[in-house]
Scaffold this motif. Structure first.
Motif, PDB file in Angstrom:
ATOM      1  N   HIS A  73       0.897  -1.135  -0.155  1.00 51.08           N
ATOM      2  CA  HIS A  73       0.015   0.035  -0.005  1.00 51.08           C
ATOM      3  C   HIS A  73       0.862   1.237  -0.013  1.00 51.08           C
ATOM      4  CE1 HIS A  73      -3.885   1.801   0.321  1.00 51.08           C
ATOM      5  NE2 HIS A  73      -3.857   2.184   1.455  1.00 51.08           N
ATOM      6  N   THR A  74       2.104   1.119  -0.371  1.00 50.52           N
ATOM      7  CA  THR A  74       3.167   2.107  -0.398  1.00 50.52           C
ATOM      8  C   THR A  74       3.832   2.289   1.119  1.00 50.52           C
ATOM      9  OG1 THR A  74       2.094   4.202   0.032  1.00 50.52           O
ATOM     10  CG2 THR A  74       2.228   3.309  -2.248  1.00 50.52           C
ATOM     11  N   VAL A  75       4.917   2.779   1.045  1.00 50.10           N
ATOM     12  CA  VAL A  75       5.405   2.990   2.374  1.00 50.10           C
ATOM     13  C   VAL A  75       4.909   4.065   3.431  1.00 50.10           C
ATOM     14  CG1 VAL A  75       7.702   3.799   3.593  1.00 50.10           C
ATOM     15  CG2 VAL A  75       7.828   2.228   1.546  1.00 50.10           C
ATOM     16  N   THR A  76       4.558   5.283   2.545  1.00 48.31           N
ATOM     17  CA  THR A  76       4.184   6.498   3.173  1.00 48.31           C
ATOM     18  C   THR A  76       2.889   6.962   3.051  1.00 48.31           C
ATOM     19  OG1 THR A  76       4.987   8.044   1.655  1.00 48.31           O
ATOM     20  CG2 THR A  76       6.340   7.074   3.495  1.00 48.31           C
ATOM     21  N   HIS A  77       1.979   5.924   2.202  1.00 50.11           N
ATOM     22  CA  HIS A  77       0.462   6.533   1.817  1.00 50.11           C
ATOM     23  C   HIS A  77       0.350   7.865   0.957  1.00 50.11           C
ATOM     24  CE1 HIS A  77      -3.727   6.612   2.042  1.00 50.11           C
ATOM     25  NE2 HIS A  77      -3.886   5.297   2.285  1.00 50.11           N
ATOM     26  N   PRO A  78       1.318   7.964   0.226  1.00 47.30           N
ATOM     27  CA  PRO A  78       1.044   9.454  -0.778  1.00 47.30           C
ATOM     28  C   PRO A  78      -0.015   9.237  -1.904  1.00 47.30           C
ATOM     29  CG  PRO A  78       2.878   7.998  -1.589  1.00 47.30           C
ATOM     30  CD  PRO A  78       2.361   7.326  -0.632  1.00 47.30           C
ATOM     31  N   PHE A  79      -0.150  10.285  -2.502  1.00 47.35           N
ATOM     32  CA  PHE A  79      -1.235  10.545  -3.528  1.00 47.35           C
ATOM     33  C   PHE A  79      -0.253  10.136  -4.859  1.00 47.35           C
ATOM     34  CE2 PHE A  79      -3.782  13.181  -0.946  1.00 47.35           C
ATOM     35  CZ  PHE A  79      -4.905  12.640  -1.050  1.00 47.35           C
ATOM     36  N   LEU A  80      -0.291   8.807  -5.456  1.00 50.26           N
ATOM     37  CA  LEU A  80       0.619   8.554  -6.360  1.00 50.26           C
ATOM     38  C   LEU A  80       0.519   9.212  -7.588  1.00 50.26           C
ATOM     39  CD1 LEU A  80       0.411   4.604  -5.850  1.00 50.26           C
ATOM     40  CD2 LEU A  80       2.123   6.004  -5.077  1.00 50.26           C
ATOM     41  N   GLU A  81      -0.568   9.824  -8.055  1.00 49.18           N
ATOM     42  CA  GLU A  81      -0.843  10.496  -9.434  1.00 49.18           C
ATOM     43  C   GLU A  81       0.000  11.822  -9.011  1.00 49.18           C
ATOM     44  OE1 GLU A  81      -4.039  12.058  -6.917  1.00 49.18           O
ATOM     45  OE2 GLU A  81      -3.254  10.224  -7.028  1.00 49.18           O
ATOM     46  N   GLN A  82       0.389  12.221  -7.781  1.00 53.08           N
ATOM     47  CA  GLN A  82       0.875  13.640  -7.759  1.00 53.08           C
ATOM     48  C   GLN A  82       2.514  13.235  -7.450  1.00 53.08           C
ATOM     49  OE1 GLN A  82      -1.106  16.089  -4.979  1.00 53.08           O
ATOM     50  NE2 GLN A  82      -3.110  15.292  -5.635  1.00 53.08           N
ATOM     51  N   THR A  83       3.099  11.939  -7.260  1.00 56.26           N
ATOM     52  CA  THR A  83       4.402  11.595  -7.019  1.00 56.26           C
ATOM     53  C   THR A  83       5.211  11.530  -8.184  1.00 56.26           C
ATOM     54  OG1 THR A  83       3.347  10.511  -4.971  1.00 56.26           O
ATOM     55  CG2 THR A  83       5.467   9.955  -5.565  1.00 56.26           C
ATOM     56  N   PRO A  84       6.465  11.818  -8.138  1.00 57.90           N
ATOM     57  CA  PRO A  84       7.437  11.719  -9.134  1.00 57.90           C
ATOM     58  C   PRO A  84       7.596   9.834  -9.410  1.00 57.90           C
ATOM     59  CG  PRO A  84       8.110  13.354  -7.801  1.00 57.90           C
ATOM     60  CD  PRO A  84       6.983  12.771  -7.209  1.00 57.90           C
ATOM     61  N   SER A  85       7.974   9.745 -10.843  1.00 59.08           N
ATOM     62  CA  SER A  85       8.013   8.278 -11.122  1.00 59.08           C
ATOM     63  C   SER A  85       9.003   7.569 -10.306  1.00 59.08           C
ATOM     64  CB  SER A  85       8.220   8.272 -12.662  1.00 59.08           C
ATOM     65  OG  SER A  85       7.015   8.868 -13.116  1.00 59.08           O
ATOM     66  N   ASP A  86      10.264   8.271 -10.096  1.00 60.26           N
ATOM     67  CA  ASP A  86      10.857   7.615  -9.375  1.00 60.26           C
ATOM     68  C   ASP A  86      10.811   7.360  -7.710  1.00 60.26           C
ATOM     69  OD1 ASP A  86      11.424  10.462  -8.650  1.00 60.26           O
ATOM     70  OD2 ASP A  86      13.478  10.320  -8.878  1.00 60.26           O
ATOM     71  N   ARG A  87       9.959   8.299  -7.335  1.00 51.95           N
ATOM     72  CA  ARG A  87       9.310   8.369  -5.991  1.00 51.95           C
ATOM     73  C   ARG A  87       8.334   7.090  -5.790  1.00 51.95           C
ATOM     74  NH1 ARG A  87      11.621   8.271  -1.169  1.00 51.95           N
ATOM     75  NH2 ARG A  87      10.250   6.659  -0.629  1.00 51.95           N
ATOM     76  N   ILE A  88       7.635   6.879  -6.926  1.00 55.37           N
ATOM     77  CA  ILE A  88       6.627   5.765  -6.932  1.00 55.37           C
ATOM     78  C   ILE A  88       7.256   4.515  -6.960  1.00 55.37           C
ATOM     79  CG2 ILE A  88       4.855   4.753  -8.311  1.00 55.37           C
ATOM     80  CD1 ILE A  88       4.279   7.419  -9.366  1.00 55.37           C
ATOM     81  N   VAL A  89       8.507   4.372  -7.585  1.00 51.01           N
ATOM     82  CA  VAL A  89       9.153   3.118  -7.523  1.00 51.01           C
ATOM     83  C   VAL A  89       9.767   2.885  -6.258  1.00 51.01           C
ATOM     84  CG1 VAL A  89      11.346   1.880  -8.485  1.00 51.01           C
ATOM     85  CG2 VAL A  89       9.744   3.212 -10.097  1.00 51.01           C
ATOM     86  N   MET A  90      10.404   3.979  -5.564  1.00 54.14           N
ATOM     87  CA  MET A  90      10.780   3.729  -4.183  1.00 54.14           C
ATOM     88  C   MET A  90       9.733   3.190  -3.157  1.00 54.14           C
ATOM     89  SD  MET A  90      13.478   6.939  -4.210  1.00 54.14           S
ATOM     90  CE  MET A  90      14.011   6.481  -2.614  1.00 54.14           C
ATOM     91  N   GLU A  91       8.453   3.936  -3.387  1.00 52.81           N
ATOM     92  CA  GLU A  91       7.256   3.801  -2.259  1.00 52.81           C
ATOM     93  C   GLU A  91       7.118   2.241  -2.353  1.00 52.81           C
ATOM     94  OE1 GLU A  91       5.569   5.366  -0.191  1.00 52.81           O
ATOM     95  OE2 GLU A  91       6.535   7.273  -0.302  1.00 52.81           O
ATOM     96  N   LEU A  92       6.910   1.732  -3.662  1.00 50.86           N
ATOM     97  CA  LEU A  92       6.356   0.436  -3.920  1.00 50.86           C
ATOM     98  C   LEU A  92       7.600  -0.702  -3.652  1.00 50.86           C
ATOM     99  CD1 LEU A  92       3.999   0.907  -6.964  1.00 50.86           C
ATOM    100  CD2 LEU A  92       3.496   0.305  -4.459  1.00 50.86           C
ATOM    101  N   MET A  93       8.707  -0.290  -4.180  1.00 49.72           N
ATOM    102  CA  MET A  93       9.759  -1.453  -4.039  1.00 49.72           C
ATOM    103  C   MET A  93      10.035  -1.495  -2.404  1.00 49.72           C
ATOM    104  SD  MET A  93      10.469  -2.768  -6.775  1.00 49.72           S
ATOM    105  CE  MET A  93      12.097  -3.705  -6.927  1.00 49.72           C
ATOM    106  N   GLU A  94      10.274  -0.341  -1.884  1.00 48.71           N
ATOM    107  CA  GLU A  94      10.740  -0.363  -0.403  1.00 48.71           C
ATOM    108  C   GLU A  94       9.500  -1.260   0.288  1.00 48.71           C
ATOM    109  OE1 GLU A  94      11.997   3.254   0.555  1.00 48.71           O
ATOM    110  OE2 GLU A  94      13.480   3.432  -0.608  1.00 48.71           O
ATOM    111  N   ASP A  95       8.374  -0.614  -0.078  1.00 42.07           N
ATOM    112  CA  ASP A  95       7.334  -1.420   0.861  1.00 42.07           C
ATOM    113  C   ASP A  95       7.216  -3.085   0.643  1.00 42.07           C
ATOM    114  OD1 ASP A  95       5.051  -0.986   2.383  1.00 42.07           O
ATOM    115  OD2 ASP A  95       3.640  -1.153   0.860  1.00 42.07           O
ATOM    116  N   ARG A  96       7.235  -3.360  -0.716  1.00 40.25           N
ATOM    117  CA  ARG A  96       7.588  -4.760  -1.060  1.00 40.25           C
ATOM    118  C   ARG A  96       8.705  -5.307  -0.203  1.00 40.25           C
ATOM    119  NH1 ARG A  96       8.407  -6.537  -6.734  1.00 40.25           N
ATOM    120  NH2 ARG A  96       8.408  -8.320  -5.527  1.00 40.25           N
ATOM    121  N   ALA A  97       9.669  -4.796  -0.276  1.00 36.98           N
ATOM    122  CA  ALA A  97      10.857  -5.432   0.373  1.00 36.98           C
ATOM    123  C   ALA A  97      10.565  -5.611   1.943  1.00 36.98           C
ATOM    124  CB  ALA A  97      12.109  -4.567   0.112  1.00 36.98           C
ATOM    125  N   ALA A  98      10.247  -4.643   2.682  1.00 37.05           N
ATOM    126  CA  ALA A  98       9.859  -4.552   4.078  1.00 37.05           C
ATOM    127  C   ALA A  98       8.893  -5.824   4.333  1.00 37.05           C
ATOM    128  CB  ALA A  98       9.641  -3.416   4.406  1.00 37.05           C
TER     129      ALA A  98
END
Length: 265
Positions: A73-98
């Protein structure tokens, strides 16, 4: 050759799945109730909020959700459509890994924070290992999604009791597959003082032999296995190249096709 229809495990035509977001402490009470009625759910979690006030802890996560599914559900629960693409990748990959480090299996799904998304967000998901993503756009029916990266549910949990009666009324030999998908947040049961909804729902729909109870990931895995079936020109020979067994019906009879097996209908 008689018309062939896809079936859920056991030759069933109906399936139920649920999902709840955020990982709040009320998940503890919700899981206990779901387990009482034999219902299965997916829990979409923000790893960055684990252990914060009113959120479950990392230490309890694996045990609490055993028999269910933990999803992103992402690391920090941002509005993804307002989030830079590289940050979206980090939000999801870091959430998955954790989350994967805590539960010990690959996390392959998610729900959209705040229920919002854009075409750019959706296009990024396969590259970060996401196979399905749930929206909040309830459609009120029992149809299967045409795109699992924009998976619209049947209803919010506030409507689930009324929809359960409609779902139960579907005949077990209903020719098309019917999927009942409920979503929500466990803290809302506290806010609205309506935990009785879970019990009323479980009493209506739990323990039925005509329903497959599954997590979100189990639904996706099974439907993809059905899509991979290979048929002969005549339709009388079918091969299942997947590792999981799948079911179809033809001529009024249901057939199980084991993983790797070929069946002559």
């Amino acid at each position: 050759m008689n018309i062939r229809y896809d079936r859920f495990p056991g030759g069933k035509t109906k399936a139920l799945t649920l999902s709840f977001d955020d990982g709040r402490t009320q998940d503890r009470r919700l899981v206990e109730k779901l387990n009482t009625y034999g219902l299965k759910s997916t829990f979409h979690l923000n790893s960055g909020k684990l252990g914060h006030d009113n959120y479950i802890t990392a230490e309890e996560l694996a045990g609490l959700f055993a028999g269910h599914e933990v999803s992103a559900h992402t690391v920090t629960h941002p509005f993804l459509e307002q989030t830079p693409s590289d940050r979206i990748v980090m939000e999801l990959m870091e959430d998955r890994a954790a989350l994967e480090a805590l539960v010990g299996y690959p996390v392959r799904g998610m729900s959209y924070p705040f229920g919002t998304w854009s075409d750019r967000v959706v296009q990024l998901l396969p590259a970060v290992g996401i196979e399905y993503a749930r929206t909040v756009a309830s459609h009120g029916t029992f149809r299967l999604p045409s795109n699992y990266l924009l998976w619209d549910p049947t209803c919010h949990h506030k409507q689930m009791v009324d929809k359960a009666a409609e779902f139960n009324a579907l005949q077990s030999r209903y020719p098309r597959l019917a999927l009942f998908y409920v979503w929500g947040h466990s803290y809302e049961f506290d806010n609205d003082n309506n935990w009785d909804l879970v019990d009323r729902f479980g009493e209506q729909i739990g323990g039925r032999d005509d329903i497959w109870y599954a997590t979100n990931a189990e639904i996706v895995e099974y439907m993809r296995a059905l899509e991979r079936l290979r048929f002969s020109v005549s339709g009388a020979i079918v091969h299942n190249p997947s590792a999981v067994s799948v079911w179809i019906s033809a001529g009024g009879d249901a057939f199980e096709i084991a993983g790797g097996a070929t069946l002559q209908l």
